[in-house]
Motif scaffolding. Structure first.
Motif, PDB file in Angstrom:
ATOM      1  N   GLU A 162      -4.740  -5.891  11.397  1.00  0.00           N
ATOM      2  CA  GLU A 162      -5.004  -4.538  10.896  1.00  0.00           C
ATOM      3  C   GLU A 162      -5.435  -4.613   9.436  1.00  0.00           C
ATOM      4  N   LEU A 163      -6.285  -3.661   9.033  1.00  0.00           N
ATOM      5  CA  LEU A 163      -6.751  -3.590   7.650  1.00  0.00           C
ATOM      6  C   LEU A 163      -6.451  -2.217   7.097  1.00  0.00           C
ATOM      7  N   TRP A 164      -5.767  -2.188   5.958  1.00  0.00           N
ATOM      8  CA  TRP A 164      -5.539  -0.946   5.227  1.00  0.00           C
ATOM      9  C   TRP A 164      -6.514  -0.894   4.063  1.00  0.00           C
ATOM     10  N   ASP A 165      -7.385   0.092   4.075  1.00  0.00           N
ATOM     11  CA  ASP A 165      -8.369   0.295   3.012  1.00  0.00           C
ATOM     12  C   ASP A 165      -7.760   1.260   1.999  1.00  0.00           C
ATOM     13  N   VAL A 166      -7.135   0.700   0.959  1.00  0.00           N
ATOM     14  CA  VAL A 166      -6.374   1.486  -0.012  1.00  0.00           C
ATOM     15  C   VAL A 166      -7.284   1.845  -1.181  1.00  0.00           C
ATOM     16  N   HIS A 167      -7.588   3.115  -1.313  1.00  0.00           N
ATOM     17  CA  HIS A 167      -8.478   3.575  -2.375  1.00  0.00           C
ATOM     18  C   HIS A 167      -7.678   3.724  -3.673  1.00  0.00           C
ATOM     19  N   ILE A 168      -7.885   2.788  -4.587  1.00  0.00           N
ATOM     20  CA  ILE A 168      -7.130   2.813  -5.847  1.00  0.00           C
ATOM     21  C   ILE A 168      -7.985   3.433  -6.956  1.00  0.00           C
ATOM     22  N   PHE A 200     -15.141  -4.398  14.174  1.00  0.00           N
ATOM     23  CA  PHE A 200     -14.870  -5.766  14.633  1.00  0.00           C
ATOM     24  C   PHE A 200     -13.775  -5.812  15.699  1.00  0.00           C
ATOM     25  N   GLY A 201     -13.257  -4.653  16.078  1.00  0.00           N
ATOM     26  CA  GLY A 201     -12.243  -4.602  17.127  1.00  0.00           C
ATOM     27  C   GLY A 201     -10.821  -4.645  16.614  1.00  0.00           C
ATOM     28  N   LEU A 202     -10.622  -4.517  15.305  1.00  0.00           N
ATOM     29  CA  LEU A 202      -9.284  -4.514  14.726  1.00  0.00           C
ATOM     30  C   LEU A 202      -8.851  -3.082  14.430  1.00  0.00           C
ATOM     31  N   ARG A 203      -7.617  -2.908  14.053  1.00  0.00           N
ATOM     32  CA  ARG A 203      -7.153  -1.605  13.589  1.00  0.00           C
ATOM     33  C   ARG A 203      -7.560  -1.433  12.133  1.00  0.00           C
ATOM     34  N   ARG A 230     -11.540 -12.678  17.578  1.00  0.00           N
ATOM     35  CA  ARG A 230     -11.877 -13.601  18.660  1.00  0.00           C
ATOM     36  C   ARG A 230     -10.726 -14.545  18.971  1.00  0.00           C
ATOM     37  N   HIS A 231     -10.037 -15.006  17.916  1.00  0.00           N
ATOM     38  CA  HIS A 231      -8.948 -15.969  18.111  1.00  0.00           C
ATOM     39  C   HIS A 231      -7.574 -15.298  18.216  1.00  0.00           C
ATOM     40  N   GLY A 232      -7.520 -13.974  18.119  1.00  0.00           N
ATOM     41  CA  GLY A 232      -6.229 -13.295  18.248  1.00  0.00           C
ATOM     42  C   GLY A 232      -5.277 -13.605  17.104  1.00  0.00           C
ATOM     43  N   VAL A 233      -5.814 -13.802  15.919  1.00  0.00           N
ATOM     44  CA  VAL A 233      -4.975 -14.091  14.748  1.00  0.00           C
ATOM     45  C   VAL A 233      -4.305 -12.796  14.301  1.00  0.00           C
ATOM     46  N   ARG A 234      -2.999 -12.852  14.121  1.00  0.00           N
ATOM     47  CA  ARG A 234      -2.237 -11.661  13.721  1.00  0.00           C
ATOM     48  C   ARG A 234      -1.916 -11.715  12.236  1.00  0.00           C
ATOM     49  N   LEU A 235      -2.400 -10.715  11.507  1.00  0.00           N
ATOM     50  CA  LEU A 235      -2.078 -10.559  10.097  1.00  0.00           C
ATOM     51  C   LEU A 235      -2.360  -9.116   9.694  1.00  0.00           C
ATOM     52  N   LEU A 236      -1.907  -8.758   8.507  1.00  0.00           N
ATOM     53  CA  LEU A 236      -2.151  -7.436   7.932  1.00  0.00           C
ATOM     54  C   LEU A 236      -2.894  -7.635   6.620  1.00  0.00           C
ATOM     55  N   ALA A 237      -4.019  -6.944   6.457  1.00  0.00           N
ATOM     56  CA  ALA A 237      -4.804  -7.040   5.227  1.00  0.00           C
ATOM     57  C   ALA A 237      -4.731  -5.717   4.480  1.00  0.00           C
ATOM     58  N   CYS A 238      -4.322  -5.774   3.232  1.00  0.00           N
ATOM     59  CA  CYS A 238      -4.280  -4.596   2.368  1.00  0.00           C
ATOM     60  C   CYS A 238      -5.359  -4.785   1.305  1.00  0.00           C
ATOM     61  N   VAL A 239      -6.420  -3.992   1.406  1.00  0.00           N
ATOM     62  CA  VAL A 239      -7.555  -4.142   0.493  1.00  0.00           C
ATOM     63  C   VAL A 239      -7.449  -3.083  -0.602  1.00  0.00           C
ATOM     64  N   LEU A 240      -7.311  -3.521  -1.841  1.00  0.00           N
ATOM     65  CA  LEU A 240      -7.244  -2.615  -2.984  1.00  0.00           C
ATOM     66  C   LEU A 240      -8.675  -2.309  -3.398  1.00  0.00           C
ATOM     67  N   ASN A 241      -9.165  -1.166  -2.945  1.00  0.00           N
ATOM     68  CA  ASN A 241     -10.575  -0.822  -2.991  1.00  0.00           C
ATOM     69  C   ASN A 241     -10.849   0.113  -4.165  1.00  0.00           C
ATOM     70  N   ASP A 242     -11.476  -0.431  -5.215  1.00  0.00           N
ATOM     71  CA  ASP A 242     -11.878   0.398  -6.349  1.00  0.00           C
ATOM     72  C   ASP A 242     -13.386   0.645  -6.380  1.00  0.00           C
TER      73      ASP A 242
END
Length: 554
Positions: free
Chosen positions: A531-537, A504-507, A458-470
């Motif tokens: 953008e969110l990277w869903d990293v399967h660890i 949510f409208g993000l990558r 909604r606010h156009g915040v730019r960041l990259l999220a790397c989620v270490l998903n176990d």
């Protein structure tokens, strides 16, 4: 008479204090003030989806800028939601001012009625109740003064009916910055400097530990010069991570996150000089890290006893850089220069050390988290801010990522809470406003406040999220396994977090193989959205720290 209502005067006072950004969840007790702040005064306002997150965003803003973070919440249940973040800010010495709308002073009853003070004070925050129109500006000034000079959160309780009263005076406001003490470097006692010099002259295995106070003091170069003069190795606390990464005699973070070589050197050390660091439980491994060393603590607020530990043998109450400069001057005057621990052999051992080389099987369609972090560290530019949430995965991040300035690290673990990494990253990203912010978070922690992905969009915040998903609460799962117990109650499945981000409208991208980060980062930098990277660890690889502490591995 000013022809202004109290909430208008309060908004004007906040602007006079230098507030340029504000994080809010609006309700009937803060709506007029927060709207005016944005619409009339041009203060950038980020509307969060949870009160805790609004305050955590303000905390991220404060840590990234060094300024006071400002958030606002409404009364009753709006206020009770922020207890965890107040405790986090208190433990992290994070200056915040929370505009907490309160129920009416003159109401006979309200469903939202709650005594804010005891809850605020219980977290360690300072509480300023606004009760009379004659003192409203004094209350604002007190809030900002305490936050700025005591470096802790302040809750400003503002009743709704008081906000709506006409202000009967001219709004002549003198901000807290006009009343504070002039910044100055506290100089060390010359007699104590002489004692430190004598301790250095007698030492053969010295190690220097720098903390956040040394970073703020600008003492990094002076500490490296001191270490070279007396042959010391260099280490940091967690909050100063990265300060000495380019030095060939740097051995990383002291304490819980130390590697085997660092632990070996600390065990044999005969002198530890700590500059701008608290020397608490984690930094000293509960007091067992350097059992044979005499300890000097240089700090503007030294403690003899902290977190149940005797801190040092000698305390110098002074600025880190001023003290180190004085010690260096005295060493030069006395022509004291020692080889200490510095040899080519040790420098090579430090350069060649592989922190965690133990092999583990990796399940199909997952990646070894250690290899993933090494790849991420290699790909993400060193001028990016790195925001790290809290959980088992944190050990991998702090062990395998290097070469970044301490100001670029934001490790959100002051209270041991999970769930604050995402909103803190929003606060940092709003501050940087260049997209160069990487959040590294766990899946369980992210899911606690995943609704803030909508705030980001909604606010156009730019960041990259790397989620270490176990697919689990990893810390608990590994502890269950360490005790030979069934971990299934801590396992919830991986889900599809990339799809959630896209919803949510993000990558959103799922990563289940190594070698993809470089191309993904190039694509991310071409875009204009988060953008969110869903990293399967792999979920059965405990960190080196957990293997040592919980599995008994030597």
């Amino acid at each position: 008479m000013s022809n202004m209502r109290v909430y208008e005067v309060l908004a004007q006072a906040f602007v006079a204090e230098g507030v340029d950004t504000h994080f809010a969840l609006m309700g009937n007790a803060n709506m007029y003030w927060s709207s005016l702040l944005a619409q009339k005064h041009g203060v950038r306002t980020i509307h969060a989806r949870h009160e805790h997150c609004a305050c955590a965003m303000a905390g991220g803003y404060s840590r990234a800028t060094g300024k006071i973070g400002v958030a606002s919440v409404t009364c009753g249940p709006g206020f009770t939601q922020i207890m965890t973040e107040l405790a986090c800010a208190t433990r992290g010495n994070t200056p915040l001012v929370i505009f907490a709308g309160d129920t009416e002073l003159n109401a006979s009853w309200s469903i939202h009625e709650l005594d804010l003070g005891p809850l605020a004070v219980a977290t360690g925050a300072h509480y300023v109740p606004m009760r009379h129109i004659d003192s409203v500006l004094e209350c604002v000034r007190e809030a900002f003064h305490v936050a700025r000079f005591e470096r802790r959160p302040v809750v400003l309780g503002v009743p709704m009916d008081l906000q709506q009263q006409p202000f009967p005076y001219l709004p002549d406001y003198k901000p807290s910055t006009d009343l504070g003490p002039t910044p100055q470097r506290a100089q060390p006692d010359p007699a104590l400097v002489d004692q430190v010099v004598e301790m250095i002259a007698a030492a053969r295995r010295p190690i220097i530990i720098a903390g956040r106070g040394a970073v703020h003091s600008g003492a990094g170069a002076a500490l490296e010069a001191l270490a070279e003069r007396c042959g010391a190795l260099l280490a940091t606390s967690l909050l100063a991570k990265g300060l000495f990464d380019s030095n060939p005699f740097a051995i990383g973070i002291a304490g819980a996150f130390a590697g085997n070589l660092a632990r070996e050197q600390f065990a044999e050390s005969d002198l530890v000089i700590a500059a701008g660091v608290g020397l608490g439980h984690y930094t000293t491994e509960g007091g067992y890290l350097y059992p044979n060393a005499r300890v000097v603590q240089i700090d503007t607020h030294p403690r003899g006893l902290w977190q149940g530990l005797r801190v040092a043998d000698l305390h110098i109450r002074a600025d880190a850089k001023a003290s180190v400069d004085a010690i260096l001057t005295k060493l030069r005057e006395r022509h004291i220069a020692l080889p200490g621990l510095r040899t080519h052999v040790l420098a090579q051992r430090i350069a060649d050390e592989v922190i965690d080389s133990k092999e583990f099987p990796v399940e199909p369609n997952t990646v070894d988290p250690r290899a993933a972090l090494l790849e991420l560290d290699r790909v993400v530019p060193k001028d990016w801010d790195i925001v790290v949430g809290n959980g088992h995965f944190t050990n991998f991040v702090l062990t395998h990522m290097r070469g970044r300035a301490p100001e670029r690290w934001h490790v959100i673990n002051y209270f041991g809470a999970i769930g604050s990494g995402l909103p803190a990253a929003v606060g940092v990203a709003v501050t940087r406003n260049d997209g160069k912010v990487l959040l590294i978070e766990g899946d369980g922690s992210l899911l606690m406040h995943i609704q803030e992905l909508e705030t980001i969009k909604r606010h156009g915040v730019r960041l990259l999220a790397c989620v270490l998903n176990d697919g689990a609460y990893g810390a608990e799962a590994h502890k269950f396994r360490a005790h030979g117990m069934d971990p299934s109650e801590a396992i919830h499945g991986r889900g599809d977090l990339a799809a959630v981000a896209r919803g949510f409208g993000l990558r959103g991208v799922t990563v289940n193989a190594l070698g993809r980060f470089e191309a993904l980062l190039r694509e991310h930098q071409k875009g204009d959205t988060a953008e969110l990277w869903d990293v399967h660890i792999a979920d059965k690889i405990p960190s080196a720290q957990y293997r040592r502490i919980h599995f008994g591995e030597i």
